[in-house]
Write an enzyme that holds these catalytic residues in place. Structure first.
Site, PDB file in Angstrom:
ATOM      1  N   LYS A  22      19.761 -49.797 -47.622  1.00  0.00           N
ATOM      2  CA  LYS A  22      18.986 -50.290 -46.475  1.00  0.00           C
ATOM      3  C   LYS A  22      17.700 -49.488 -46.304  1.00  0.00           C
ATOM      4  O   LYS A  22      16.604 -50.047 -46.192  1.00  0.00           O
ATOM      5  CB  LYS A  22      19.822 -50.192 -45.203  1.00  0.00           C
ATOM      6  CG  LYS A  22      19.040 -50.534 -43.934  1.00  0.00           C
ATOM      7  CD  LYS A  22      19.869 -50.314 -42.691  1.00  0.00           C
ATOM      8  CE  LYS A  22      19.818 -48.906 -42.190  1.00  0.00           C
ATOM      9  NZ  LYS A  22      19.021 -48.701 -40.975  1.00  0.00           N
ATOM     10  N   ASN A  23      17.826 -48.159 -46.264  1.00  0.00           N
ATOM     11  CA  ASN A  23      16.653 -47.325 -45.988  1.00  0.00           C
ATOM     12  C   ASN A  23      15.622 -47.393 -47.111  1.00  0.00           C
ATOM     13  O   ASN A  23      14.427 -47.219 -46.867  1.00  0.00           O
ATOM     14  CB  ASN A  23      17.082 -45.880 -45.727  1.00  0.00           C
ATOM     15  CG  ASN A  23      17.816 -45.731 -44.400  1.00  0.00           C
ATOM     16  OD1 ASN A  23      17.687 -46.575 -43.518  1.00  0.00           O
ATOM     17  ND2 ASN A  23      18.593 -44.672 -44.263  1.00  0.00           N
ATOM     18  N   ARG A  94      13.182 -48.696 -35.985  1.00  0.00           N
ATOM     19  CA  ARG A  94      12.282 -47.572 -36.187  1.00  0.00           C
ATOM     20  C   ARG A  94      11.464 -47.702 -37.475  1.00  0.00           C
ATOM     21  O   ARG A  94      10.306 -47.300 -37.526  1.00  0.00           O
ATOM     22  CB  ARG A  94      13.095 -46.276 -36.230  1.00  0.00           C
ATOM     23  CG  ARG A  94      12.243 -45.077 -36.543  1.00  0.00           C
ATOM     24  CD  ARG A  94      12.482 -43.938 -35.606  1.00  0.00           C
ATOM     25  NE  ARG A  94      11.364 -43.002 -35.720  1.00  0.00           N
ATOM     26  CZ  ARG A  94      10.493 -42.783 -34.760  1.00  0.00           C
ATOM     27  NH1 ARG A  94      10.568 -43.441 -33.646  1.00  0.00           N
ATOM     28  NH2 ARG A  94       9.523 -41.915 -34.924  1.00  0.00           N
ATOM     29  N   CYS A 118      17.731 -46.743 -33.024  1.00  0.00           N
ATOM     30  CA  CYS A 118      18.945 -46.165 -32.437  1.00  0.00           C
ATOM     31  C   CYS A 118      18.608 -45.054 -31.450  1.00  0.00           C
ATOM     32  O   CYS A 118      17.623 -44.335 -31.610  1.00  0.00           O
ATOM     33  CB  CYS A 118      19.842 -45.592 -33.542  1.00  0.00           C
ATOM     34  SG  CYS A 118      20.555 -46.828 -34.614  1.00  0.00           S
ATOM     35  N   ARG A 123      12.725 -38.500 -32.477  1.00  0.00           N
ATOM     36  CA  ARG A 123      12.088 -38.866 -33.748  1.00  0.00           C
ATOM     37  C   ARG A 123      10.616 -39.251 -33.527  1.00  0.00           C
ATOM     38  O   ARG A 123      10.222 -40.401 -33.726  1.00  0.00           O
ATOM     39  CB  ARG A 123      12.851 -40.006 -34.428  1.00  0.00           C
ATOM     40  CG  ARG A 123      14.280 -39.649 -34.731  1.00  0.00           C
ATOM     41  CD  ARG A 123      14.885 -40.520 -35.787  1.00  0.00           C
ATOM     42  NE  ARG A 123      15.379 -41.759 -35.250  1.00  0.00           N
ATOM     43  CZ  ARG A 123      16.097 -42.632 -35.948  1.00  0.00           C
ATOM     44  NH1 ARG A 123      16.386 -42.386 -37.195  1.00  0.00           N
ATOM     45  NH2 ARG A 123      16.515 -43.745 -35.420  1.00  0.00           N
ATOM     46  N   PRO A 124       9.789 -38.312 -33.093  1.00  0.00           N
ATOM     47  CA  PRO A 124       8.406 -38.645 -32.725  1.00  0.00           C
ATOM     48  C   PRO A 124       7.551 -39.018 -33.925  1.00  0.00           C
ATOM     49  O   PRO A 124       7.878 -38.717 -35.067  1.00  0.00           O
ATOM     50  CB  PRO A 124       7.902 -37.354 -32.079  1.00  0.00           C
ATOM     51  CG  PRO A 124       8.719 -36.273 -32.722  1.00  0.00           C
ATOM     52  CD  PRO A 124      10.066 -36.881 -32.959  1.00  0.00           C
ATOM     53  N   ASP A 308      23.571 -39.127 -41.776  1.00  0.00           N
ATOM     54  CA  ASP A 308      24.104 -40.484 -41.654  1.00  0.00           C
ATOM     55  C   ASP A 308      25.556 -40.606 -42.105  1.00  0.00           C
ATOM     56  O   ASP A 308      26.139 -41.694 -42.027  1.00  0.00           O
ATOM     57  CB  ASP A 308      23.239 -41.472 -42.452  1.00  0.00           C
ATOM     58  CG  ASP A 308      21.980 -41.869 -41.700  1.00  0.00           C
ATOM     59  OD1 ASP A 308      21.882 -41.565 -40.490  1.00  0.00           O
ATOM     60  OD2 ASP A 308      21.088 -42.487 -42.315  1.00  0.00           O
ATOM     61  N   ILE A 330      19.871 -32.419 -37.664  1.00  0.00           N
ATOM     62  CA  ILE A 330      18.784 -33.377 -37.891  1.00  0.00           C
ATOM     63  C   ILE A 330      18.388 -34.089 -36.602  1.00  0.00           C
ATOM     64  O   ILE A 330      17.226 -34.105 -36.222  1.00  0.00           O
ATOM     65  CB  ILE A 330      19.187 -34.416 -38.963  1.00  0.00           C
ATOM     66  CG1 ILE A 330      19.676 -33.700 -40.243  1.00  0.00           C
ATOM     67  CG2 ILE A 330      18.013 -35.347 -39.271  1.00  0.00           C
ATOM     68  CD1 ILE A 330      18.629 -32.836 -40.910  1.00  0.00           C
ATOM     69  N   ARG A 400      23.325 -53.907 -38.756  1.00  0.00           N
ATOM     70  CA  ARG A 400      22.034 -53.364 -39.152  1.00  0.00           C
ATOM     71  C   ARG A 400      22.153 -52.572 -40.455  1.00  0.00           C
ATOM     72  O   ARG A 400      21.153 -52.374 -41.143  1.00  0.00           O
ATOM     73  CB  ARG A 400      21.464 -52.451 -38.060  1.00  0.00           C
ATOM     74  CG  ARG A 400      21.044 -53.182 -36.794  1.00  0.00           C
ATOM     75  CD  ARG A 400      20.389 -52.238 -35.803  1.00  0.00           C
ATOM     76  NE  ARG A 400      19.365 -51.463 -36.468  1.00  0.00           N
ATOM     77  CZ  ARG A 400      19.195 -50.147 -36.322  1.00  0.00           C
ATOM     78  NH1 ARG A 400      19.994 -49.457 -35.538  1.00  0.00           N
ATOM     79  NH2 ARG A 400      18.219 -49.522 -36.962  1.00  0.00           N
TER      80      ARG A 400
END
Length: 422
Positions: A22-23, A94, A118, A123-124, A308, A330, A400
């Site tokens: 997916k990523n 995201r 999520c 997570r800026p 993850d 993380i 997702r």
């Protein structure tokens, strides 16, 4: 809203085919924006996030055609109609922020809404912004949108990321392919998905060296061409299903699995008493003898233990012999699955970024609620090993990141079904 019902029923046996990552796919799809020629991805996963990225690219004027039951994504960005990524789409995921670098590189301007996703930490976007600004971009936050422009185009630069962010690395690498001159990105993330992106960009004509290391060098080119590229195996889906026989017993072969994608994870499984063997088709996983042993886990960027897989590993530790400590380095807010596991009889204490898990002999089925993508599948894994029936609610998160999870688990002997609340 759908729920998933899991009934614990002992050892599992069989094979599970592992999908494309997916990523990786969510990173590869925006790469089409870098070229006017077609980009085709094979081995694409069939997930709701892929549909969201498709919707986003189409909103920009790209053509995206899904073929072979969604496993092939054929894309073309020869006629973009806008460089504005709207909030209504971007807020869903995201990874939508990955259109920023390609649009800025090719069109020299972009307006991208701040992303959603999520609820597992802030997570800026500052890492993305400062890196692109080092390449000559002018970026302003206004009305919830990043307004970015690069008059005359982006320029090569030497930049060091404050943190080895995967998303920032991907955005910068894509942007740098069309920048004037050479870009050197230091403290780059090393994840397999980034290596896969570089391999695809290289097929498109990009000049990149150093993928898989902490320093990536990109020599900008005038234009990129089209390509066909297979999406790398999903290491998180792989690790998740490796835990099924570890929790329930039995023996399962993960088709397409590769140890190099999950090395640190395999080391922890070995220490816990779980066997992982390479086969001609992938990886075979089995519990060695009796209960697994408790092991401590610290999440780290690749090649460390993946964040993850932390929730899924916690599910395994809930029935391990002894006490384990899981430290999340993380993302903050990533122990939201712990209270749900405790509803099933798990003994867990959470203090900040650390969870202490004392294994119990058996979990008990209970109604539980998924809070994010990986938490949802951790509850399913726990349900496989629990006495009685576990009802996992709010499983829209699951779709997702996992394709056809019930089908894959049923095929190895699990008792699992999806029910519609309506």
């Amino acid at each position: 809203m759908d729920s998933i019902i899991v009934t614990g029923n002992g050892p599992l046996k069989g094979q599970i085919p592992i999908a494309g990552a997916k990523n990786a796919c969510l990173t590869l799809m925006p790469a089409t924006l870098l070229s006017e020629e077609p980009l085709t991805l094979t081995n694409a996963p069939r997930l709701s996030d892929i549909k969201t990225m498709t919707e986003l690219l189409q909103s920009l004027g790209a053509e995206v055609t899904s073929m072979q039951d969604g496993q092939v994504q054929a894309m073309s960005s020869h006629n973009l109609s806008t460089t504005r990524a709207e909030y209504d789409i971007v807020r869903k995921m995201r990874a939508s922020n990955l259109v920023l670098g390609p649009l800025l590189a090719r069109e020299h301007h972009a307006e991208v809404s701040l992303p959603g996703g999520c609820a597992i930490g802030a997570r800026p976007m500052d890492l993305h912004i400062t890196a692109l600004e080092a390449m000559g971009a002018e970026i302003e936050l206004k009305d919830g949108y990043l307004h970015a422009k690069a008059p005359g185009g982006l320029k090569g630069a030497v930049h060091e990321l404050r943190f080895a962010s995967v998303g920032a690395t991907e955005n910068v690498v894509m942007a740098a392919t069309l920048a004037k001159g050479t870009t050197v990105l230091k403290n780059a993330a090393r994840e397999p998905e980034i290596v896969d992106l570089v391999h695809c960009l290289r097929k498109m004509g990009a000049q990149i060296d150093g993928e898989g290391t902490s320093t990536i060098t990109i020599q900008g080119v005038d234009r990129l061409s089209g390509a066909t590229h297979p999406v790398v195996t999903d290491r998180i889906e792989l690790g998740t299903y490796m835990l099924a026989p570890a929790i329930c017993g039995g023996e399962v072969e993960l088709l397409g699995g590769r140890i190099d994608l999950v090395g640190a994870f395999c080391e922890k499984l070995d220490a816990a008493g779980v066997s992982v063997e390479e086969t001609d088709s992938g990886l075979k996983v089995a519990r060695k003898n009796g209960r697994v042993r408790a092991v401590d886990v610290v999440t780290e960027p690749f090649p460390g233990f993946p964040t993850d897989l932390q929730a899924q590993m916690m599910a395994l530790m809930c029935t391990a012999e002894g006490t384990s400590v899981l430290e999340e380095r993380i993302f903050e807010n990533r122990f939201m699955h712990a209270p749900e596991l405790m509803r099933m009889g798990a003994e867990i204490e959470v203090h900040g970024g650390t969870a202490t898990v004392t294994g119990v002999e058996k979990l008990k089925g209970a109604p539980v609620m998924a809070t994010d993508l990986r938490a949802s599948v951790s509850l399913i894994l726990a349900g496989l090993a629990a006495e009685g029936e576990t009802i996992v609610n709010r499983v829209y998160h699951l779709d997702r990141g996992y394709e056809r999870v019930e089908e894959k688990l049923r095929n190895i002997g699990a008792r699992i079904e999806r029910v519609n609340a309506e």
